[in-house]
Design a protein around this motif. Structure first.
Motif, PDB file in Angstrom:
ATOM      1  N   THR A 169       0.840  -1.200   0.000  1.00  8.32           N
ATOM      2  CA  THR A 169       0.000   0.000   0.000  1.00  8.32           C
ATOM      3  C   THR A 169       0.871   1.245   0.000  1.00  8.32           C
ATOM      4  OG1 THR A 169      -0.136   0.157   2.412  1.00  8.32           O
ATOM      5  CG2 THR A 169      -1.819  -1.172   1.303  1.00  8.32           C
TER       6      THR A 169
ATOM      7  N   MET B 181      -7.898  -6.869  -0.839  1.00 10.08           N
ATOM      8  CA  MET B 181      -7.020  -6.810  -2.007  1.00 10.08           C
ATOM      9  C   MET B 181      -6.441  -8.190  -2.241  1.00 10.08           C
ATOM     10  SD  MET B 181      -3.684  -4.745  -0.528  1.00 10.08           S
ATOM     11  CE  MET B 181      -2.925  -5.144   1.059  1.00 10.08           C
TER      12      MET B 181
ATOM     13  N   SER C  60      -3.104  -5.934  -5.609  1.00 13.13           N
ATOM     14  CA  SER C  60      -3.984  -5.479  -6.696  1.00 13.13           C
ATOM     15  C   SER C  60      -5.459  -5.634  -6.311  1.00 13.13           C
ATOM     16  CB  SER C  60      -3.699  -6.269  -7.965  1.00 13.13           C
ATOM     17  OG  SER C  60      -3.999  -7.655  -7.793  1.00 13.13           O
ATOM     18  N   GLU C  61      -6.329  -5.054  -7.125  1.00 11.79           N
ATOM     19  CA  GLU C  61      -7.779  -5.159  -6.974  1.00 11.79           C
ATOM     20  C   GLU C  61      -8.254  -4.763  -5.574  1.00 11.79           C
ATOM     21  OE1 GLU C  61      -9.646  -8.682  -8.465  1.00 11.79           O
ATOM     22  OE2 GLU C  61      -8.205  -8.906 -10.111  1.00 11.79           O
ATOM     23  N   VAL C  62      -7.888  -3.574  -5.156  1.00 12.09           N
ATOM     24  CA  VAL C  62      -8.327  -3.051  -3.869  1.00 12.09           C
ATOM     25  C   VAL C  62      -9.811  -2.699  -3.943  1.00 12.09           C
ATOM     26  CG1 VAL C  62      -8.046  -1.218  -2.162  1.00 12.09           C
ATOM     27  CG2 VAL C  62      -6.033  -2.170  -3.330  1.00 12.09           C
TER      28      VAL C  62
END
Length: 376
Positions: free
Chosen positions: A179, A212, A217-219
């Motif tokens: 993050t 995520m 990825s894909e939060v």
């Protein structure tokens, strides 16, 4: 705070509410094992009477504040946070230890964090060769300042904006930063499926839950209500999430919450336990006990939940571990230390549970790690 956010963690925050009872921690063995425990080993001296689900309790750490201990997938090792001054740290750092053969009474365990800043909430990734944790070390190499304690004032937790989530190997090398958004990112835990991470973030201006992929990825935001959502864990099959949350309701409560949050603070004195599906749907509040209920963790069956609470304490500072059905019914008290028990986590095989406690600390303020075999 993870375990309860406990990432109270940061320093077993709620433990510090119990300073007035620190002297009670050196209870003698006679106050523990009683005649009602005839079915168990009478030499299990770290177990209080009526702790019928726990046997063969062993103490793993012996000084400082030790919390947020979580199992490896192979049930052999633990990662945890500690501020033990004998290990040369000024505030919480992340450590690794085998459960069997642990010698932390005399030997410093392997430190996985950088030794800079402050850390919280470690958790093993699939394969047991790397761990997640949050750290402030990119913001400052020094320990961040803790909130000033004012006589008669509310107990406050800091929510450091410099916390981000990292991956490190078991030699302490940072492998990846997951993050980098502005504000608090911490309290990350992993689904037993090994595919999703749930964590708390302030990237939208409030403390909400997000998921995520393990690579960052894909939060996706999964909670949206005003209040501090944190200390989240997946169910054994990965389909559900349990967490603790504050839910300010009145205009005055919401205003106070937002004012504290603008200063990087929260008041963790009123929290309840919630569940939802892994995508955030089907949210339910399952406790309405008042006071502070936190550090929830699913029983291996997926049908019960352990959590820490002071709802039975007459003066607000006695925290014990309880178990309830997934709908909040059938509450049973599991531990009985007169000051502090929290941060329970079952091993993946369901045979053992690790937790933090003020038992057997010789009248000091130390909070240590204990591991016990679980009996249904």
């Amino acid at each position: 705070f993870c375990g309860g956010g406990l990432k109270i963690i940061g320093a077993i925050m709620l433990y510090r509410i119990s300073i007035l009872l620190a002297g009670m921690c050196s209870l003698t063995a006679s106050s523990r094992i009683g005649t009602t425990d005839h079915a168990f080993d009478l030499h299990d001296s770290l177990r209080y009477r009526n702790e019928r689900h726990l046997i063969n309790i062993r103490q793993l750490t012996f000084g400082g504040d030790n919390a947020e201990a979580y199992w490896s997938f192979d049930n052999r090792n633990l990662v945890f946070q500690s501020n033990n001054p004998r290990w040369g740290v000024q505030c919480d750092q992340i450590f690794f230890t085998p459960v069997e053969g642990s010698a932390m009474a005399s030997t410093k365990p392997t430190m996985l964090s950088t030794g800079k800043g402050r850390t919280t909430c470690p958790f093993f990734l699939p394969g047991d060769t790397a761990v997640l944790f949050a750290s402030t070390h990119l913001g400052d190499s020094l320990c961040p300042k803790e909130p000033e304690r004012k006589p008669g004032g509310k107990y406050l937790w800091p929510v450091y904006a410099s916390y981000d989530i990292f991956v490190a190997d078991l030699q302490g090398n940072i492998l990846k930063q997951l993050t980098d958004s502005k504000g608090y990112d911490a309290e990350a835990t992993l689904s037993p499926r090994g595919d999703k991470i749930v964590f708390t973030s302030m990237r939208n201006g409030d403390l909400d839950l997000y998921t995520m992929n393990v690579d960052g990825s894909e939060v996706r935001q999964i909670t949206h209500e005003a209040g501090y959502d944190g200390g989240a864990f997946f169910s054994p099959d990965g389909s559900s999430i349990v967490f603790r949350a504050s839910r300010p309701q009145t205009d005055v409560q919401i205003s106070e919450y937002r004012e504290l949050l603008s200063q990087g603070l929260v008041a963790p004195t009123e929290m309840e336990i919630f569940t939802c599906d892994a995508d955030g749907s089907n949210m339910k509040q399952i406790t309405r006990l008042g006071k502070a209920n936190w550090a929830p963790f699913y029983h291996p069956s997926g049908k019960k939940i352990l959590f820490s609470s002071n709802h039975k304490g007459t003066r607000g500072f006695q925290f014990n571990i309880f178990m309830m059905n997934e709908d909040g019914s059938g509450i049973e008290q599991i531990t009985h230390d007169p000051v502090f028990d929290s941060f329970p986590m079952f091993s993946y095989d369901g045979k053992k549970v690790v937790f933090s406690s003020n038992r057997n600390n010789g009248g000091t303020r130390n909070t240590n790690l204990f591991v016990a075999e679980w009996v249904e």
